[in-house]
Structure formats: structure tokens, C-alpha cells
Design a protein around this motif. Structure first.
Motif, PDB file in Angstrom:
ATOM      1  N   ILE A   1      -7.657   3.242   3.655  1.00  0.00           N
ATOM      2  CA  ILE A   1      -9.089   2.905   3.755  1.00  0.00           C
ATOM      3  C   ILE A   1      -9.527   2.116   2.535  1.00  0.00           C
ATOM      4  CG2 ILE A   1     -11.434   3.856   3.775  1.00  0.00           C
ATOM      5  CD1 ILE A   1     -10.243   6.288   5.311  1.00  0.00           C
ATOM      6  N   ASN A   2      -9.190   2.613   1.354  1.00  0.00           N
ATOM      7  CA  ASN A   2      -9.608   1.980   0.109  1.00  0.00           C
ATOM      8  C   ASN A   2      -9.069   0.557  -0.011  1.00  0.00           C
ATOM      9  OD1 ASN A   2      -9.310   1.510  -3.046  1.00  0.00           O
ATOM     10  ND2 ASN A   2     -10.864   3.093  -2.757  1.00  0.00           N
ATOM     11  N   ASN A   3      -7.784   0.380   0.286  1.00  0.00           N
ATOM     12  CA  ASN A   3      -7.173  -0.946   0.192  1.00  0.00           C
ATOM     13  C   ASN A   3      -7.737  -1.913   1.223  1.00  0.00           C
ATOM     14  OD1 ASN A   3      -5.386  -0.591  -1.992  1.00  0.00           O
ATOM     15  ND2 ASN A   3      -3.904   0.447  -0.695  1.00  0.00           N
ATOM     16  N   THR A   4      -7.953  -1.426   2.452  1.00  0.00           N
ATOM     17  CA  THR A   4      -8.468  -2.289   3.518  1.00  0.00           C
ATOM     18  C   THR A   4      -9.880  -2.766   3.202  1.00  0.00           C
ATOM     19  OG1 THR A   4      -7.134  -1.105   5.164  1.00  0.00           O
ATOM     20  CG2 THR A   4      -8.949  -2.448   5.990  1.00  0.00           C
TER      21      THR A   4
ATOM     22  N   THR B   1     -11.057   7.820  -6.853  1.00  0.00           N
ATOM     23  CA  THR B   1     -11.494   7.897  -5.453  1.00  0.00           C
ATOM     24  C   THR B   1     -10.458   8.585  -4.580  1.00  0.00           C
ATOM     25  OG1 THR B   1     -12.779   5.866  -5.742  1.00  0.00           O
ATOM     26  CG2 THR B   1     -12.310   6.547  -3.485  1.00  0.00           C
ATOM     27  N   ILE B   2      -9.184   8.240  -4.759  1.00  0.00           N
ATOM     28  CA  ILE B   2      -8.110   8.872  -3.981  1.00  0.00           C
ATOM     29  C   ILE B   2      -7.974  10.337  -4.370  1.00  0.00           C
ATOM     30  CG2 ILE B   2      -5.664   8.808  -3.361  1.00  0.00           C
ATOM     31  CD1 ILE B   2      -7.290   6.377  -2.415  1.00  0.00           C
ATOM     32  N   ALA B   3      -8.148  10.642  -5.663  1.00  0.00           N
ATOM     33  CA  ALA B   3      -7.998  12.019  -6.143  1.00  0.00           C
ATOM     34  C   ALA B   3      -9.059  12.943  -5.548  1.00  0.00           C
ATOM     35  CB  ALA B   3      -8.074  12.057  -7.668  1.00  0.00           C
TER      36      ALA B   3
ATOM     37  N   ALA C   1     -12.241  10.879   5.609  1.00  0.00           N
ATOM     38  CA  ALA C   1     -12.461  10.815   4.157  1.00  0.00           C
ATOM     39  C   ALA C   1     -13.793  10.146   3.821  1.00  0.00           C
ATOM     40  CB  ALA C   1     -11.316  10.063   3.484  1.00  0.00           C
ATOM     41  N   LEU C   2     -14.247   9.238   4.694  1.00  0.00           N
ATOM     42  CA  LEU C   2     -15.501   8.540   4.440  1.00  0.00           C
ATOM     43  C   LEU C   2     -16.714   9.466   4.523  1.00  0.00           C
ATOM     44  CD1 LEU C   2     -14.840   5.199   6.360  1.00  0.00           C
ATOM     45  CD2 LEU C   2     -15.062   5.477   3.887  1.00  0.00           C
ATOM     46  N   LYS C   3     -16.531  10.629   5.126  1.00  0.00           N
ATOM     47  CA  LYS C   3     -17.628  11.602   5.173  1.00  0.00           C
ATOM     48  C   LYS C   3     -17.847  12.271   3.822  1.00  0.00           C
ATOM     49  CE  LYS C   3     -17.199  12.679  10.123  1.00  0.00           C
ATOM     50  NZ  LYS C   3     -16.963  13.742  11.128  1.00  0.00           N
ATOM     51  N   ASN C   4     -16.844  12.165   2.957  1.00  0.00           N
ATOM     52  CA  ASN C   4     -16.977  12.682   1.595  1.00  0.00           C
ATOM     53  C   ASN C   4     -17.756  11.640   0.782  1.00  0.00           C
ATOM     54  OD1 ASN C   4     -16.358  13.037  -1.268  1.00  0.00           O
ATOM     55  ND2 ASN C   4     -14.859  14.557  -0.621  1.00  0.00           N
ATOM     56  N   LYS C   5     -18.957  11.990   0.341  1.00  0.00           N
ATOM     57  CA  LYS C   5     -19.815  11.003  -0.316  1.00  0.00           C
ATOM     58  C   LYS C   5     -19.200  10.458  -1.598  1.00  0.00           C
ATOM     59  CE  LYS C   5     -22.720  14.385  -2.797  1.00  0.00           C
ATOM     60  NZ  LYS C   5     -24.108  14.868  -2.990  1.00  0.00           N
ATOM     61  N   TYR C   6     -18.409  11.265  -2.290  1.00  0.00           N
ATOM     62  CA  TYR C   6     -17.795  10.796  -3.532  1.00  0.00           C
ATOM     63  C   TYR C   6     -16.698   9.766  -3.237  1.00  0.00           C
ATOM     64  CZ  TYR C   6     -20.349  14.720  -5.477  1.00  0.00           C
ATOM     65  OH  TYR C   6     -21.348  15.582  -5.837  1.00  0.00           O
ATOM     66  N   PHE C   7     -15.922  10.022  -2.200  1.00  0.00           N
ATOM     67  CA  PHE C   7     -14.921   9.033  -1.778  1.00  0.00           C
ATOM     68  C   PHE C   7     -15.607   7.764  -1.305  1.00  0.00           C
ATOM     69  CE2 PHE C   7     -12.442   6.941   1.536  1.00  0.00           C
ATOM     70  CZ  PHE C   7     -11.228   6.743   0.888  1.00  0.00           C
ATOM     71  N   PHE C   8     -16.672   7.909  -0.526  1.00  0.00           N
ATOM     72  CA  PHE C   8     -17.401   6.754  -0.003  1.00  0.00           C
ATOM     73  C   PHE C   8     -17.928   5.875  -1.132  1.00  0.00           C
ATOM     74  CE2 PHE C   8     -21.331   4.643   1.200  1.00  0.00           C
ATOM     75  CZ  PHE C   8     -20.981   4.010   2.375  1.00  0.00           C
ATOM     76  N   PHE C   9     -18.609   6.489  -2.098  1.00  0.00           N
ATOM     77  CA  PHE C   9     -19.205   5.695  -3.169  1.00  0.00           C
ATOM     78  C   PHE C   9     -18.158   5.217  -4.179  1.00  0.00           C
ATOM     79  CE2 PHE C   9     -23.141   7.627  -1.584  1.00  0.00           C
ATOM     80  CZ  PHE C   9     -23.944   6.502  -1.533  1.00  0.00           C
ATOM     81  N   GLY C  10     -17.061   5.961  -4.330  1.00  0.00           N
ATOM     82  CA  GLY C  10     -15.965   5.472  -5.166  1.00  0.00           C
ATOM     83  C   GLY C  10     -15.342   4.228  -4.561  1.00  0.00           C
TER      84      GLY C  10
ATOM     85  N   PRO D   1       0.808  -1.226   0.000  1.00  0.00           N
ATOM     86  CA  PRO D   1       0.000   0.000   0.000  1.00  0.00           C
ATOM     87  C   PRO D   1       0.836   1.269   0.000  1.00  0.00           C
ATOM     88  CG  PRO D   1      -0.056  -1.023   2.168  1.00  0.00           C
ATOM     89  CD  PRO D   1       0.624  -1.992   1.253  1.00  0.00           C
ATOM     90  N   ILE D   2       2.026   1.214   0.616  1.00  0.00           N
ATOM     91  CA  ILE D   2       2.873   2.409   0.668  1.00  0.00           C
ATOM     92  C   ILE D   2       3.441   2.731  -0.714  1.00  0.00           C
ATOM     93  CG2 ILE D   2       5.024   3.340   1.652  1.00  0.00           C
ATOM     94  CD1 ILE D   2       4.235   2.025   4.286  1.00  0.00           C
ATOM     95  N   THR D   3       3.571   1.723  -1.571  1.00  0.00           N
ATOM     96  CA  THR D   3       3.985   1.981  -2.952  1.00  0.00           C
ATOM     97  C   THR D   3       2.990   2.912  -3.640  1.00  0.00           C
ATOM     98  OG1 THR D   3       5.052  -0.194  -3.093  1.00  0.00           O
ATOM     99  CG2 THR D   3       4.575   0.925  -5.166  1.00  0.00           C
ATOM    100  N   GLN D   4       1.693   2.674  -3.417  1.00  0.00           N
ATOM    101  CA  GLN D   4       0.669   3.560  -3.976  1.00  0.00           C
ATOM    102  C   GLN D   4       0.789   4.972  -3.418  1.00  0.00           C
ATOM    103  OE1 GLN D   4      -3.442   2.297  -4.234  1.00  0.00           O
ATOM    104  NE2 GLN D   4      -2.833   0.154  -4.236  1.00  0.00           N
ATOM    105  N   ILE D   5       1.046   5.070  -2.111  1.00  0.00           N
ATOM    106  CA  ILE D   5       1.181   6.385  -1.475  1.00  0.00           C
ATOM    107  C   ILE D   5       2.361   7.144  -2.081  1.00  0.00           C
ATOM    108  CG2 ILE D   5       1.694   7.574   0.704  1.00  0.00           C
ATOM    109  CD1 ILE D   5       0.184   5.303   2.143  1.00  0.00           C
ATOM    110  N   VAL D   6       3.495   6.450  -2.263  1.00  0.00           N
ATOM    111  CA  VAL D   6       4.670   7.078  -2.879  1.00  0.00           C
ATOM    112  C   VAL D   6       4.327   7.544  -4.290  1.00  0.00           C
ATOM    113  CG1 VAL D   6       7.017   6.653  -3.739  1.00  0.00           C
ATOM    114  CG2 VAL D   6       6.334   5.780  -1.496  1.00  0.00           C
ATOM    115  N   LEU D   7       3.604   6.715  -5.037  1.00  0.00           N
ATOM    116  CA  LEU D   7       3.205   7.087  -6.398  1.00  0.00           C
ATOM    117  C   LEU D   7       2.369   8.365  -6.388  1.00  0.00           C
ATOM    118  CD1 LEU D   7       1.927   4.662  -9.154  1.00  0.00           C
ATOM    119  CD2 LEU D   7       0.767   6.827  -8.755  1.00  0.00           C
ATOM    120  N   PHE D   8       1.373   8.416  -5.503  1.00  0.00           N
ATOM    121  CA  PHE D   8       0.499   9.589  -5.450  1.00  0.00           C
ATOM    122  C   PHE D   8       1.245  10.849  -5.022  1.00  0.00           C
ATOM    123  CE2 PHE D   8      -3.118   6.444  -4.705  1.00  0.00           C
ATOM    124  CZ  PHE D   8      -3.580   6.551  -6.005  1.00  0.00           C
ATOM    125  N   LYS D   9       2.292  10.687  -4.221  1.00  0.00           N
ATOM    126  CA  LYS D   9       3.047  11.848  -3.757  1.00  0.00           C
ATOM    127  C   LYS D   9       4.110  12.306  -4.764  1.00  0.00           C
ATOM    128  CE  LYS D   9       2.536  11.628   1.276  1.00  0.00           C
ATOM    129  NZ  LYS D   9       2.279  13.054   1.479  1.00  0.00           N
TER     130      LYS D   9
END
Length: 461
Positions: free
Chosen positions: A393-396, A379-381, A258-267, A117-125
Motif C-alpha cells: 500500500i505504502n509503495n503503491t 508507518t509499516i511498524a 491497514a488504511l483503517k488505522n489512522k496512524y498508518f493512513f497519515f504516515g 518492494p519484496i526486498t523491503q518485506i524481506v527486510l522487515f521479516k
């Protein structure tokens, strides 16, 4: 600026190569299970724990990724995860019994669970947001191809030099990668003395292990009180307490805002439903091919192999398309292909040809490949200012939902078949009914896309 970008790209390349190697370790041992059973004189039920234990530990480690990135330097995380995987590989190579081998797999999984999962975080950063879809497509392709070819490559190696050699090859590759990482990896993100909430950690472990273990045991134990119902109840209660605690403390283990954001939640819900059907399909399809159509395990693998390769290709194509025509259109296409794929599966008969099954699985695989990476990236964006927690959250959620999907698909098919999946009309109908359930979930996903997925992300923030 260029120096920082070069430093970031070199770090990202090392992470992606490491992630590909570590993800291959997840499935490579499946071809060696029969040899391990013979060497240690154990049953298949015991031997499968070298695979199941890996998945369970992986699920537990993923939620901790946000904490690790806040607390520790990138290079420290990388070297620690690779070192753990190296130690696990060496123990597996010399393992005198099944207990030592399972311990080795657990240690390997801790390393993988930290790094993947940290590989994804590094990619996004490291990568600019406007290029996330392209690079996530490349990441999905590389990460997908490794576990896909691992069982086949592993089988060849095992046939010639035995299952222990697999772990020695992993150890050698990781040792080389550690040396490269020591020289190449220089990028660092801001960190601090972020505290680890022990109560949250315990609840997180109980929730992940309880839910995944309980649902994973359904196929073998039915709805047994001890092996299934009790772990699921413990996991569900722990999950509720974990969520409540995260919102109530100042420094949560996993910030769930982040789950309070409906777009993140439904994504996240979209990607979880897609993963649910993918994992369920991976179990019921071999069951149909072998138990109902009476083909061999080899044929069962051949039926899914072209679809797997197609899905990997579309893991790359999907994000490219999303970058060109918008993520909404791509996800609509994903849902349509998925729905059609599962409806075609309802036409299977006892004497359906292997070629027909391969062709229809390819249709479904196009849908799965088109959808997953674009959905995750979008969703992450949506909450791009908090990629650590959003990624965790997404990966879990996907990991847990995938475990549930694998179990429930088998249970549904067995219930529809009257408890016994065999070569008869009832089992054929049961497979069709289970496929219909998957198609309905894909329709639900389509509704989510139509209502909640938007192309212009910045308008949603």
C-alpha cells in the motif's frame, strides 16, 4: 536461532544487491536516449517510452507484491524476477527496433516491480523491529546511490562503447547474481495456495496505468480529452471499484484494512506528500535552470547533483537519528528544512548564481532525506503484523502520487507563467508561486507530524 539469522541476513544481502542493480536500470538509459533516437531514426517523444514504460509497469507490479509473498517461496520470487530482468536485458542488447527495445524494458520492469518492494518485506521479516530504522537507512542509502550515479556512469560507458553495452553489463551482473542466489538463498516464509482474484488484478492495472499515464501526459498534451482526462477518469473509477472490491471479498489481492488505522493512513499520507514535492521538484528545477535562467542541461544536472548526493546520505542519517532521538523530532526537522528550502527557492531570479541554487537545493534535500525512510519505516511498524500489505500500500501510493506530482508541478508553473515558461519576470514569479505551493504542502506535512506521528509505536496498536 543464529543459523536462522545468518540464513536471513545472507538472503537479505542478495536481495539488496539485486535491488540496487535493478533500481539503477530505471534511470541509466536516460543518457542513451539521443543515441537510440539516431540508431532507430525516431523522435524524442517515441524514445522517451523506454523510460516511461518502465515506470508505468513498475507502478502496476508493486501492488502485487503482497500476493507474491503469500503465494510463492522467497527463492522462487527472487529467481523469477532476476530471470525476467536478464531476459529483458538480452532482448534490449539485440533489439532491432524501438518496439523490441520497449518490450525489453517492460520485461525488465516486471522483474524490478516484483523484486524491489519484496526486498523491503524481506527486510522487515528478517530484521528485529527495534533495528528497522537502522537497516532501512542502509537500504535507502544503497537504493538511492545506484540510480543517482547510474546516468553518469551510463553516459561514460555509452560514449565509449555505445548504449547496447549497458544492457550486456546488466545481463552479465544478473547472471552472476542468479548463480549466487541459487547457492546462498535458503530462507523461506510460510506460503499457501492464496488465490489470485482476476477482477481485482484488472481493476488494479487500470487504476495504476490510467492515473499514472494520464497525469504523466499533462506536461506534453495539456488537458487533452484522449491522452489525459480519459485515462485519469478510467483510472479513478477503477481505483474506487478496486478499493470497494478489496473490502468485499474474502481473499483480496491487496488487504486494505491497514488504511483503517489512522496512524498508518497519515504516515502514508506524509510520505506521499514528501514524495509528491520531491518528484515535482525534479521537473520544475531543470525547467527553471534551462528555460528561465538560460543555463545548459549540464549545468542543470550539476545544480541538482550535490543535493541528490546529500539526500542519499540523509536517507541513511535520518533513520539513525530516528533511532536515537525519536521519529517525531526527525520528521519535524525534515519539514522545517523542506519548508525553508522551498521558501528560499522563491528568492530565485533570472541571474541567480549557480552556487546559490546549489546551496538552497542542499537545504531542501536535507529535509527530503531526513523524512522519507523514517516515515516509511514508522508507518509499516504501526501495523507490523501485516508488513506485506502495508508495504505494498505504502509503495503503491507513493508511486502514484509521485507521478501526479511530476505532472502537476509542471502544469502549475505553466499556468502561473501564462502558458509559456521563458526568460522573463512572469516565469520567475511562476517558479516562485509553484515553490510556495510545495512549501504549503510541507506545512501540511508538519501538521500531520505534530498531530499523528508518535515515538512510542506500541502505544498506538
Amino acid at each position: 536461532m543464529n543459523e536462522n539469522l545468518d540464513r536471513g541476513m545472507s538472503t537479505l544481502i542478495v536481495f539488496i544487491v539485486a535491488a540496487a542493480i535493478l533500481s539503477a536500470a530505471q534511470s541509466v538509459v536516460t543518457t542513451g536516449i539521443s543515441g537510440i533516437m539516431a540508431d532507430f531514426n525516431i523522435s524524442s517523444t517515441t524514445a522517451q517510452w523506454i523510460y516511461s514504460s518502465f515506470l508505468l509497469v513498475l507502478g502496476v507490479m508493486i501492488p502485487l507484491s503482497a500476493f507474491f509473498t503469500r503465494r510463492f517461496k522467497v527463492k522462487t520470487i527472487l529467481l523469477a524476477s532476476l530471470s525476467l530482468f536478464l531476459i529483458g536485458s538480452l532482448i534490449a542488447f539485440i533489439a532491432p527496433n524501438i518496439e523490441a527495445l520497449i518490450l525489453a524494458r517492460v520485461i525488465q520492469a516486471v522483474g524490478s516491480g516484483i523484486l524491489l518492494p519484496i526486498t523491503q518485506i524481506v527486510l522487515f521479516k528478517v530484521i528485529p523491529e527495534e533495528k528497522w530504522q537502522i537497516y532501512m537507512g542502509l537500504f535507502g542509502f544503497i537504493i538511492g546511490i545506484a540510480p543517482a550515479i547510474a546516468p553518469t556512469a551510463g553516459g561514460l560507458i555509452i560514449d565509449y562503447v555505445g548504449w547496447r553495452s549497458i544492457f550486456l553489463i546488466f545481463a552479465a551482473a544478473i547472471a552472476v547474481l542468479i548463480v549466487i542466489a541459487l547457492v546462498v538463498v535458503k530462507l523461506e516464509f510460510e506460503t499457501g495456495p492464496y488465490p489470485l482474484d482476476a477482477s481485482s488484478l484488472v481493476l488494479c492495472v487500470l487504476a495504476c496505468v490510467g492515473i499514472m499515464l494520464g497525469f504523466s501526459n499533462i506536461a506534453e498534451n495539456g488537458f487533452d480529452l484522449i491522452w489525459v482526462i480519459l485515462p485519469i477518469v478510467i483510472g479513478a473509477v477503477s481505483l474506487v471499484l478496486f478499493v470497494k472490491r478489496q473490502f468485499g471479498i474474502e481473499t483480496p489481492l491487496l488487504d486494505l484494512k491497514a488504511l483503517k488505522n489512522k496512524y498508518f493512513f497519515f504516515g502514508t499520507l506524509f510520505s506521499a506528500l514528501l514524495y509528491f514535492t520531491m518528484c515535482g521538484l525534479n521537473v520544475i528545477m531543470p525547467l527553471f535552470v534551462q528555460n528561465v535562467a538560460y543555463h545548459s542541461a549540464t549545468v542543470s544536472g550539476l545544480v541538482l547533483l550535490p543535493a541528490t548526493l546529500v539526500m542519499i546520505v540523509f536517507n541513511f542519517v535520518g533513520p539513525l537519528m530516528a533511532n536515537k532521538i525519536g521519529v517525531r523530532k526527525v520528521l519535524v526537522l525534515s519539514c522545517i528544512f523542506t519548508i525553508v528550502g522551498y521558501l528560499l527557492m522563491m528568492t530565485y531570479r533570472v541571474d541567480s548564481s549557480v552556487e546559490y541554487m546549489i546551496a538552497t537545493q542542499i537545504v531542501r534535500a536535507v529535509g527530503a532525506g531526513l523524512g522519507l525512510m523514517p516515515a516509511v519505516t514508522w508507518t509499516i511498524a504501526v501495523v507490523s503484523g501485516d508488513v506485506e500489505d502495508a508495504t505494498a500500500i505504502n509503495n503503491t501510493v507513493r508511486q502514484i502520487i509521485g507521478a501526479i506530482g511530476s505532472a502537476l508541478a509542471v502544469v502549475l508553473m505553466a499556468i502561473f507563467a501564462g502558458g509559456n515558461v521563458a526568460r522573463n519576470a512572469v516565469s520567475v514569479a511562476a517558479f516562485g508561486q509553484t515553490s510556495l505551493v510545495m512549501a504549503v504542502l510541507a506545512v501540511v506535512s508538519l501538521v500531520i507530524v505534530i498531530i499523528y506521528i508518535k515515538d512510542e509505536i506500541h502505544d498506538l496498536m
